[in-house]
Design a protein around this motif. Structure first.
Motif, PDB file in Angstrom:
ATOM      1  N   GLY A  93       0.753  -1.704  -0.140  1.00 15.53           N
ATOM      2  CA  GLY A  93       0.095   0.279  -0.172  1.00 15.53           C
ATOM      3  C   GLY A  93       1.081   1.241   0.419  1.00 15.53           C
ATOM      4  N   PRO A 100     -10.101   3.864  -0.243  1.00 15.57           N
ATOM      5  CA  PRO A 100      -8.444   3.369  -0.489  1.00 15.57           C
ATOM      6  C   PRO A 100      -8.590   2.823   1.274  1.00 15.57           C
ATOM      7  CG  PRO A 100      -7.760   5.479   0.371  1.00 15.57           C
ATOM      8  CD  PRO A 100      -9.169   5.945  -0.544  1.00 15.57           C
ATOM      9  N   LEU A 132      -3.905   3.988   2.139  1.00 15.46           N
ATOM     10  CA  LEU A 132      -3.053   3.351   1.665  1.00 15.46           C
ATOM     11  C   LEU A 132      -3.527   2.734   0.363  1.00 15.46           C
ATOM     12  CD1 LEU A 132      -2.476   0.955   4.702  1.00 15.46           C
ATOM     13  CD2 LEU A 132      -1.014   2.515   3.787  1.00 15.46           C
ATOM     14  N   TYR A 133      -2.947   2.973  -0.777  1.00 15.12           N
ATOM     15  CA  TYR A 133      -3.206   3.075  -1.974  1.00 15.12           C
ATOM     16  C   TYR A 133      -2.681   1.909  -2.656  1.00 15.12           C
ATOM     17  CZ  TYR A 133      -5.276   7.145  -2.232  1.00 15.12           C
ATOM     18  OH  TYR A 133      -5.946   8.628  -1.496  1.00 15.12           O
ATOM     19  N   GLY A 134      -3.377   0.530  -3.132  1.00 13.92           N
ATOM     20  CA  GLY A 134      -3.284  -0.148  -4.361  1.00 13.92           C
ATOM     21  C   GLY A 134      -3.010  -0.367  -5.432  1.00 13.92           C
TER      22      GLY A 134
END
Length: 68
Positions: free
Chosen positions: A3, A31, A40-42
């Motif tokens: 992430g 996110p 948290l960006y996936g």
């Protein structure tokens, strides 16, 4: 990928960190959150950001028009 933080995702996506927060607040890209509450960006979120960027470039669609 575990992430990316807002700053890291902004650097990879071409959007500003402020715009990423705006998109999250309006439900366009939501996110995951860390235990401390950080975004948290996936991969899925980065793909969605790329899609929004393409819509904006190709059709002139503003993100505010999508968040209704």
């Amino acid at each position: 990928m575990n992430g990316l933080t807002v700053t890291q995702a902004a650097a990879r996506s071409g959007w500003s960190a402020r715009m990423l927060r705006y998109l999250d607040e309006h439900g366009l890209v939501v996110p995951a959150r860390s235990s401390g509450g950080y975004r948290l960006y996936g991969l899925a979120e980065l793909n969605r950001l790329a899609g929004l960027r393409d819509l904006r470039a190709r059709f002139g669609v503003d993100p505010a028009q999508l968040a209704f």
